[in-house]
Scaffold this motif. Structure first.
Motif, short mmCIF file in Angstrom:
data_model
loop_
_atom_site.label_atom_id
_atom_site.label_comp_id
_atom_site.label_asym_id
_atom_site.label_seq_id
_atom_site.Cartn_x
_atom_site.Cartn_y
_atom_site.Cartn_z
N UNK A 121 15.44 -6.91 -5.07
CA UNK A 121 15.36 -7.19 -3.65
C UNK A 121 13.94 -7.55 -3.22
N UNK A 122 12.98 -6.83 -3.76
CA UNK A 122 11.59 -7.09 -3.43
C UNK A 122 11.17 -8.49 -3.88
N UNK A 123 11.59 -8.88 -5.08
CA UNK A 123 11.24 -10.20 -5.58
C UNK A 123 11.88 -11.30 -4.74
N UNK A 124 13.14 -11.10 -4.34
CA UNK A 124 13.84 -12.10 -3.52
C UNK A 124 13.18 -12.26 -2.16
N UNK A 125 12.89 -11.13 -1.51
CA UNK A 125 12.23 -11.19 -0.20
C UNK A 125 10.83 -11.78 -0.33
N UNK A 126 10.11 -11.37 -1.36
CA UNK A 126 8.75 -11.87 -1.54
C UNK A 126 8.74 -13.38 -1.75
N UNK A 165 0.82 -1.21 0.00
CA UNK A 165 0.00 0.00 0.00
C UNK A 165 0.86 1.27 0.00
N UNK A 166 2.08 1.16 0.54
CA UNK A 166 2.94 2.34 0.63
C UNK A 166 3.91 2.50 -0.51
N UNK A 167 3.89 1.60 -1.49
CA UNK A 167 4.84 1.67 -2.60
C UNK A 167 4.56 2.87 -3.51
N UNK A 168 5.64 3.43 -4.02
CA UNK A 168 5.54 4.56 -4.95
C UNK A 168 6.26 4.21 -6.24
N UNK A 201 10.08 4.54 -6.78
CA UNK A 201 11.02 3.65 -6.09
C UNK A 201 11.44 2.46 -6.94
N UNK A 202 10.80 2.25 -8.06
CA UNK A 202 10.98 1.01 -8.81
C UNK A 202 12.29 0.97 -9.61
N UNK A 203 13.40 1.01 -8.89
CA UNK A 203 14.69 0.81 -9.54
C UNK A 203 14.93 -0.68 -9.70
#
Length: 332
Positions: free
Chosen positions: A298-303, A284-287, A290-292
């Motif tokens: 990193x987001x995909x790995x953590x997810x 909900x807080x993503x902008x 930020x999508x570098x």
């Protein structure tokens, strides 16, 4: 919204092209278990396309498992706010919630055997006016945690040290409470660590452990468990795969120490809800700005890691338990 139903913008949700679905929507849908197309148009700006503003700026290179970017990402994912210095679900508030039954105060001392980035350890020190020593089995993470304790002026009240299980020891009858959150599975010699913890407790001292365990021996062969274990080993110091006990194993070992086992509960559902709440809040807080590439990887790995863990828990083969034991009067 049913498949084929129109969203608020009037477009048919099932006709939204995959490439136009923002990543925030994809992550939110992933953890809510719904088709991402069904969330299009729900919430301000969620169905908008990102504007093309030219090539992204060059990103600095970082090394190590716990880079500044990853620490910042995890703090944002799991923390209550930007000052909550944690790297796992529940944040520092959950550490405080777990520790409250121990009745710790300024007259007592405690040990945190899974300090992480130290946010929970420092919160216990501040909230309970407590002297507490944190240990973290990931030496790299422990170094960052100790630096934060220094920065906050808590290097004496809440120091963080690396835990080397080969040499780890504690003075006998020296502490009133020991907390270990979701790290026992990474310990190779579990009986030895429990012996050390038991011997360090003062009479009527408390030991609280939360950890991942197998439902039974057969659950180790469950494909959802094995997939999570393999991914977990890639993230662990030295690449060592976790060794999982069964629910019965952990309970039996705690009782063998002559501990008064007050609570031994399966709290898998609670942990799964913390996982989903963290990811939903994060999405909900993503902008769009930020999508570098680094942020996206990193987001995909953590997810992927947390999704694999969540799936194993939801299957019932992997369980999350909370144990609360007290050293009995016979040890006076």
């Amino acid at each position: 919204m049913a498949i084929g139903e129109r969203n608020k913008g009037g477009r048919r949700a099932d006709n939204v092209p995959d490439g136009s679905i923002p990543f925030a929507v994809r992550v939110k849908a992933w953890w809510e278990g719904v088709n991402p197309r069904h969330l299009m148009g729900v919430g301000r700006g969620m169905g908008e396309r990102a504007d093309v503003v030219g090539p992204p700026p060059r990103e600095p290179e970082e090394t190590g498992r716990w880079t500044a970017s990853r620490r910042s990402f995890c703090q944002r994912l799991w923390g209550e706010d930007e000052n909550d210095e944690v790297v796992r679900p529940g944040g520092s508030q959950y550490s405080l919630e777990l520790a409250k039954p121990m009745g710790l105060d300024s007259t007592k001392s405690a040990i945190d055997l899974a300090a992480g980035l130290g946010g929970g350890t420092r919160r216990l020190a501040s909230a309970l006016d407590l002297w507490i020593v944190g240990y973290e089995s990931d030496a790299e993470l422990a170094g960052h945690a100790m630096e934060l304790s220094r920065r906050h002026g808590q290097e004496r009240r809440a120091p963080i040290h690396a835990l080397d299980e080969e040499t780890f020891d504690l003075p006998e009858k020296s502490v009133d409470g020991i907390l270990m959150r979701e790290r026992f599975n990474r310990i190779r010699n579990k009986p030895k660590l429990l012996d050390t913890a038991f011997n360090a407790l003062r009479p009527r001292g408390h030991l609280i452990i939360t950890d991942f365990v197998l439902r039974d021996e057969a659950a180790l062969a469950d494909p959802l468990v094995t997939r999570w274990l393999k991914f977990d080993a890639q993230r662990a110091p030295g690449g060592l795969e976790s060794t999982l006990w069964t629910m019965a194993d952990l309970k039996r070992e705690l009782l063998s120490k002559r501990l008064d086992l007050r609570i031994y509960e399966d709290e898998s559902e609670k942990y799964s809800s913390m996982l989903r709440a963290g990811w939903a809040r994060f999405a909900d807080g993503l902008d769009k700005s930020e999508m570098t590439k680094t942020f996206g990887r990193m987001m995909l790995s953590e997810a992927e890691y947390w999704l694999l863990l969540g799936n194993a828990l939801d299957s019932g083969a992997l369980r999350y338990v909370r144990a609360h034991a007290i050293r009995g009067g016979e040890t006076l």
